[in-house]
Design an enzyme around this catalytic site. Structure first.
Site, PDB file in Angstrom:
ATOM      1  CB  SER A  81      -0.884   0.019   1.253  1.00 19.33           C
ATOM      2  OG  SER A  81      -1.459   1.297   1.405  1.00 19.33           O
ATOM      3  CE1 TYR A 112      -3.791  -1.992   5.037  1.00 22.72           C
ATOM      4  CE2 TYR A 112      -2.962   0.190   4.471  1.00 22.72           C
ATOM      5  CZ  TYR A 112      -3.546  -1.002   4.092  1.00 22.72           C
ATOM      6  OH  TYR A 112      -3.894  -1.227   2.785  1.00 22.72           O
ATOM      7  CE  LYS A 122      -1.526  -4.055   3.089  1.00 23.22           C
ATOM      8  NZ  LYS A 122      -1.859  -5.218   2.258  1.00 23.22           N
TER       9      LYS A 122
HETATM   10  N1  LIG Z   1      -8.656  -0.354  -1.267  1.00 17.87           N
HETATM   11  C1  LIG Z   1      -7.598   0.401  -1.149  1.00 17.87           C
HETATM   12  O1  LIG Z   1      -7.661   1.650  -1.192  1.00 17.87           O
HETATM   13  C2  LIG Z   1      -6.238  -0.227  -0.977  1.00 17.87           C
HETATM   14  C3  LIG Z   1      -5.110   0.604  -1.097  1.00 17.87           C
HETATM   15  C4  LIG Z   1      -3.853   0.046  -0.934  1.00 17.87           C
HETATM   16  C5  LIG Z   1      -3.716  -1.299  -0.679  1.00 17.87           C
HETATM   17  N2  LIG Z   1      -4.824  -2.079  -0.557  1.00 17.87           N
HETATM   18  C6  LIG Z   1      -4.627  -3.493  -0.256  1.00 17.87           C
HETATM   19  O2  LIG Z   1      -5.240  -4.263  -1.269  1.00 17.87           O
HETATM   20  C7  LIG Z   1      -5.681  -5.505  -0.728  1.00 17.87           C
HETATM   21  C8  LIG Z   1      -7.152  -5.698  -1.073  1.00 17.87           C
HETATM   22  O3  LIG Z   1      -7.877  -4.610  -0.533  1.00 17.87           O
HETATM   23  P1  LIG Z   1      -9.418  -4.331  -0.834  1.00 17.87           P
HETATM   24  O4  LIG Z   1      -9.578  -2.876  -0.848  1.00 17.87           O
HETATM   25  O5  LIG Z   1      -9.874  -5.144  -1.975  1.00 17.87           O
HETATM   26  O6  LIG Z   1     -10.019  -4.866   0.538  1.00 17.87           O
HETATM   27  P2  LIG Z   1     -11.381  -5.630   0.872  1.00 17.87           P
HETATM   28  O7  LIG Z   1     -12.441  -5.291  -0.096  1.00 17.87           O
HETATM   29  O8  LIG Z   1     -11.613  -5.389   2.320  1.00 17.87           O
HETATM   30  O9  LIG Z   1     -10.958  -7.154   0.642  1.00 17.87           O
HETATM   31  C9  LIG Z   1     -10.036  -7.765   1.495  1.00 17.87           C
HETATM   32  C10 LIG Z   1      -9.939  -9.231   1.139  1.00 17.87           C
HETATM   33  O10 LIG Z   1      -9.042  -9.841   2.077  1.00 17.87           O
HETATM   34  C11 LIG Z   1      -9.645 -11.019   2.588  1.00 17.87           C
HETATM   35  N3  LIG Z   1      -9.211 -11.302   3.953  1.00 17.87           N
HETATM   36  C12 LIG Z   1      -9.175 -10.457   5.006  1.00 17.87           C
HETATM   37  N4  LIG Z   1      -8.785 -11.120   6.108  1.00 17.87           N
HETATM   38  C13 LIG Z   1      -8.580 -12.416   5.732  1.00 17.87           C
HETATM   39  C14 LIG Z   1      -8.180 -13.587   6.412  1.00 17.87           C
HETATM   40  N5  LIG Z   1      -7.916 -13.608   7.740  1.00 17.87           N
HETATM   41  N6  LIG Z   1      -8.080 -14.737   5.721  1.00 17.87           N
HETATM   42  C15 LIG Z   1      -8.350 -14.772   4.390  1.00 17.87           C
HETATM   43  N7  LIG Z   1      -8.740 -13.699   3.686  1.00 17.87           N
HETATM   44  C16 LIG Z   1      -8.847 -12.535   4.359  1.00 17.87           C
HETATM   45  C17 LIG Z   1     -11.149 -10.727   2.536  1.00 17.87           C
HETATM   46  O11 LIG Z   1     -11.860 -11.942   2.417  1.00 17.87           O
HETATM   47  P3  LIG Z   1     -12.844 -12.550   3.550  1.00 17.87           P
HETATM   48  O12 LIG Z   1     -13.513 -11.419   4.226  1.00 17.87           O
HETATM   49  O13 LIG Z   1     -13.727 -13.454   2.755  1.00 17.87           O
HETATM   50  O14 LIG Z   1     -11.915 -13.308   4.436  1.00 17.87           O
HETATM   51  C18 LIG Z   1     -11.278  -9.930   1.247  1.00 17.87           C
HETATM   52  O15 LIG Z   1     -11.451 -10.784   0.151  1.00 17.87           O
HETATM   53  C19 LIG Z   1      -5.413  -5.432   0.774  1.00 17.87           C
HETATM   54  O16 LIG Z   1      -4.217  -6.085   1.085  1.00 17.87           O
HETATM   55  C20 LIG Z   1      -5.278  -3.942   1.028  1.00 17.87           C
HETATM   56  O17 LIG Z   1      -4.493  -3.661   2.159  1.00 17.87           O
HETATM   57  C21 LIG Z   1      -6.087  -1.575  -0.711  1.00 17.87           C
END
Ligand SMILES: NC(=O)c1ccc[n+]([C@@H]2O[C@H](COP(=O)([O-])OP(=O)(O)OC[C@H]3O[C@@H](n4cnc5c(N)ncnc54)[C@H](OP(=O)(O)O)[C@@H]3O)[C@@H](O)[C@H]2O)c1
Length: 245
Positions: A136, A149, A153
């Site tokens: 991130s 967080y 990361k």
């Molecule tokens: N959105 C942003 O602005 C952003 C920016 C920078 C980086 N990121 C990174 O991108 C990645 C995806 O983010 P997103 O925005 O798509 O988030 P999201 O919509 O909250 O999705 C997170 C995913 O992680 C899974 N997860 C969480 N805890 C878990 C566990 N204990 N075991 C297995 N799966 C788990 C969730 O699945 P379940 O709930 O089914 O377990 C879900 O599919 C993350 O690593 C996040 O830090 C996001």
């Protein structure tokens, strides 16, 4: 042309958001995809959105070592693994405690170390496989309340670089991606506390506006494909120009 034909790809955290979009894009490019996450219903929804046949899903809580072992025992060698699952916790440092530190690190960092180590030890990474760690932009900043967080990361980026060195003799590549704000459930959760006006103002900090999951998925497709065969140990920012300032 980017193709993932005949590639077997694992995507963690593919029940929604960026991970779901990565799985959809990979399937469209010909990959056979295994998706994992905890929410079975949402995993089924993702499966229903994939192109082609032969895709698999598995309910896995990545903070649980036994679940990771089960995933490993069901796995065939992968040509690509996207370490995407992650959680966010906003808390000033003075309110942190051991359990909150562990909660974030166990999913965002530890699980990725354990999973990648087991894949290596069980020879479940094909030669020339591509590993992609979703870090991130927070890892480069110092936004108040994001300590665990951001640190988890940042740790992921360092881990990916060391893996890149250790796995290069087998032609296996490892890269990390640092997205800025992408519109998903994770950012909705973060935005709950802000007013409409504050949200609009915040997006103005992004010259190209906030990202969509497909923006990140596009870069991941490149890293998974042989078009990026000379690329390893990189840490790529994709943030609509946010860090230009
Ligand atoms: N959105 C942003 O602005 C952003 C920016 C920078 C980086 N990121 C990174 O991108 C990645 C995806 O983010 P997103 O925005 O798509 O988030 P999201 O919509 O909250 O999705 C997170 C995913 O992680 C899974 N997860 C969480 N805890 C878990 C566990 N204990 N075991 C297995 N799966 C788990 C969730 O699945 P379940 O709930 O089914 O377990 C879900 O599919 C993350 O690593 C996040 O830090 C996001």
């Amino acid at each position: 042309m980017i193709t993932l034909q005949d590639k077997n790809i694992l995507v963690t955290g593919a029940s929604q958001g960026i991970g779901r979009e990565i799985a959809i894009s990979a399937s469209k490019l010909g990959a056979t995809v295994t998706i994992v996450g905890r929410n079975v219903k949402k995993l089924q929804e993702t499966i229903s959105l994939l192109s082609g046949n032969g895709h698999k899903m598995q309910a896995v809580d990545l903070s649980n070592a036994a679940d990771i072992d089960e995933l490993i025992s069901q796995s065939l060698p992968y040509d690509g693994v996207i370490f995407n699952a992650g959680i966010v916790e906003y808390l000033p440092v003075k309110f942190l405690n051991e359990s909150k530190i562990n909660a974030v690190f166990s999913v965002n960092f530890d699980s990725n170390v354990v999973l990648s180590q087991k894949l290596i030890k069980k020879k479940l990474l094909n030669k020339k496989a591509s590993l992609v760690f979703i870090s991130s932009i927070s890892s480069k900043l110092g936004v108040g309340g994001t300590a665990m967080y951001a640190a988890s990361k940042a740790a992921l980026i360092s881990f990916s670089k060391v893996l890149a060195t250790e796995l290069a003799p087998q032609g296996i590549r490892s890269n990390s991606i640092c997205p800025g704000i992408v519109k998903t459930a994770m950012t909705e959760q973060a935005n709950d506390a802000a007013s409409e006006e504050e949200l609009k103002k915040a997006e103005l900090e992004y010259p190209l506006g906030y990202g969509e999951p497909s923006d990140v998925a596009g870069l991941v497709m490149y890293l998974l494909s042989d078009m990026s065969k000379w690329m390893t140990g990189s840490d790529l920012i994709i943030d609509g120009g946010f860090t230009l300032k």
